[in-house]
Design an enzyme around this catalytic site. Structure first.
Site, PDB file in Angstrom:
ATOM      1  N   ARG A  23      19.747  -1.845  -9.112  1.00 16.20           N
ATOM      2  CA  ARG A  23      18.673  -2.805  -8.638  1.00 16.20           C
ATOM      3  C   ARG A  23      18.095  -3.403  -9.821  1.00 16.20           C
ATOM      4  NH1 ARG A  23      14.844  -0.210  -4.454  1.00 16.20           N
ATOM      5  NH2 ARG A  23      14.335  -2.604  -4.051  1.00 16.20           N
ATOM      6  N   ALA A  80       7.265   3.436  -6.515  1.00 21.32           N
ATOM      7  CA  ALA A  80       7.261   2.709  -7.699  1.00 21.32           C
ATOM      8  C   ALA A  80       6.391   3.131  -8.975  1.00 21.32           C
ATOM      9  CB  ALA A  80       6.050   1.123  -7.502  1.00 21.32           C
ATOM     10  N   TYR A 114      15.735  -0.484   2.514  1.00 19.77           N
ATOM     11  CA  TYR A 114      15.174   1.037   2.760  1.00 19.77           C
ATOM     12  C   TYR A 114      15.901   1.794   4.044  1.00 19.77           C
ATOM     13  CZ  TYR A 114      12.810   0.081  -1.384  1.00 19.77           C
ATOM     14  OH  TYR A 114      12.231  -0.309  -2.711  1.00 19.77           O
ATOM     15  N   HIS A 142      15.145   9.159  -4.573  1.00 18.98           N
ATOM     16  CA  HIS A 142      15.137   7.937  -4.226  1.00 18.98           C
ATOM     17  C   HIS A 142      15.899   7.618  -2.887  1.00 18.98           C
ATOM     18  CE1 HIS A 142      12.543   7.164  -7.672  1.00 18.98           C
ATOM     19  NE2 HIS A 142      13.336   7.748  -8.229  1.00 18.98           N
ATOM     20  N   GLU A 172      13.505  14.812  -8.390  1.00 16.12           N
ATOM     21  CA  GLU A 172      13.215  13.288  -7.983  1.00 16.12           C
ATOM     22  C   GLU A 172      14.033  12.632  -7.158  1.00 16.12           C
ATOM     23  OE1 GLU A 172      13.806  10.908 -11.882  1.00 16.12           O
ATOM     24  OE2 GLU A 172      13.376   9.112 -10.679  1.00 16.12           O
ATOM     25  N   PRO A 205       3.675   5.215  -3.169  1.00 10.41           N
ATOM     26  CA  PRO A 205       3.496   4.087  -2.717  1.00 10.41           C
ATOM     27  C   PRO A 205       4.310   3.396  -1.810  1.00 10.41           C
ATOM     28  CG  PRO A 205       3.369   3.669  -4.872  1.00 10.41           C
ATOM     29  CD  PRO A 205       3.594   5.307  -4.570  1.00 10.41           C
ATOM     30  N   ASN A 206       3.713   2.728  -0.458  1.00  8.70           N
ATOM     31  CA  ASN A 206       4.474   1.732   0.390  1.00  8.70           C
ATOM     32  C   ASN A 206       5.543   2.712   0.941  1.00  8.70           C
ATOM     33  OD1 ASN A 206       3.084  -0.815  -0.597  1.00  8.70           O
ATOM     34  ND2 ASN A 206       4.456  -0.320  -2.412  1.00  8.70           N
ATOM     35  N   ASN A 257       9.476  11.566  -4.022  1.00  2.08           N
ATOM     36  CA  ASN A 257       9.908  10.103  -4.161  1.00  2.08           C
ATOM     37  C   ASN A 257       8.504   9.389  -4.522  1.00  2.08           C
ATOM     38  OD1 ASN A 257      10.691   7.613  -3.820  1.00  2.08           O
ATOM     39  ND2 ASN A 257      11.531   7.554  -1.909  1.00  2.08           N
ATOM     40  N   ARG A 314       9.659  -1.791   6.185  1.00  2.30           N
ATOM     41  CA  ARG A 314       9.444  -2.486   4.802  1.00  2.30           C
ATOM     42  C   ARG A 314      10.968  -2.711   4.323  1.00  2.30           C
ATOM     43  NH1 ARG A 314       9.050   1.214  -0.868  1.00  2.30           N
ATOM     44  NH2 ARG A 314       8.923  -0.445  -2.047  1.00  2.30           N
TER      45      ARG A 314
HETATM   46  C1  DQA Z   1      12.137   3.833  -4.231  1.00  2.00           C
HETATM   47  C2  DQA Z   1      12.697   2.971  -5.299  1.00  2.00           C
HETATM   48  C3  DQA Z   1      11.445   2.302  -6.156  1.00  2.00           C
HETATM   49  O1  DQA Z   1      11.860   1.972  -7.203  1.00  2.00           O
HETATM   50  C4  DQA Z   1      10.527   1.738  -5.382  1.00  2.00           C
HETATM   51  O2  DQA Z   1       9.567   1.050  -6.082  1.00  2.00           O
HETATM   52  C5  DQA Z   1      10.164   2.293  -3.947  1.00  2.00           C
HETATM   53  C6  DQA Z   1      11.255   3.121  -3.143  1.00  2.00           C
HETATM   54  C7  DQA Z   1      13.306   4.249  -3.353  1.00  2.00           C
HETATM   55  O3  DQA Z   1      13.146   5.462  -2.550  1.00  2.00           O
HETATM   56  O4  DQA Z   1      14.422   3.920  -3.385  1.00  2.00           O
HETATM   57  O5  DQA Z   1       9.190   2.194  -3.432  1.00  2.00           O
HETATM   58  O6  DQA Z   1      11.627   5.167  -4.608  1.00  2.00           O
END
Ligand code: DQA
Length: 146
Positions: free
Chosen positions: A106, A76, A22, A99, A97, A9-10, A73, A17
């Protein structure tokens, strides 16, 4: 080798964003960068993004037998989704995994990854390079295990 990049998501909002966190690249930019790298290593990549937990679960399930690696990725959902963790374990996929940010540097709620237990390993904090490092991790893991 075939790798599925799954984005949660997002991540469709990348580029606009919170760019100070990011970065300025869009998900399409990242996909282009990954495809270029994958091409040089003979890896076939598919990119997918969803804001929906169930859709990501289905994608993980369908990856079994169709992809050698899922590079994930989960955004959240990393921190909340037992369903995604169970899908990785249940489908028996090789998951990595990734990120963009260093989730350990964070907010406290980002330090816990529910999916980590089901993954081969994790890469975080290298910005868009985390995607390339995720692909490299898959390539090296594949070489070591075939
Ligand atoms: C994320 C880190 C997550 O905590 C966050 O909710 C994201 C992006 C990252 O790529 O740094 O949406 O996965």
């Amino acid at each position: 080798m075939k790798a599925l990049f799954l984005n949660g998501p997002n991540l469709n909002l990348l580029g606009q964003r919170e760019p100070e966190i990011y970065g300025s690249m869009t998900l399409a930019d990242i996909e282009g960068m990954v495809r270029e790298h994958a091409g040089r290593h003979n890896v076939e990549v598919t990119f997918h993004q969803s804001n929906h937990e169930g859709e990501l679960v289905t994608q993980v399930q369908q990856a079994a037998g169709n992809y050698d690696y899922v590079i994930l990725n989960a955004a959240a959902y990393t921190h909340t989704s037992i369903a995604l963790k169970d899908a990785i374990t249940g489908a028996g996929v090789n998951a990595i995994e990734i990120h963009l940010t260093n989730v350990h540097a964070r907010e406290a709620y980002r330090r816990k990854s529910i999916i980590a237990q089901a993954c081969i390993g994790s890469i975080n904090g290298f910005g868009v390079a985390s995607y390339i490092l995720g692909l490299e991790a898959a390539i090296l893991h594949d070489k070591a295990n075939t």
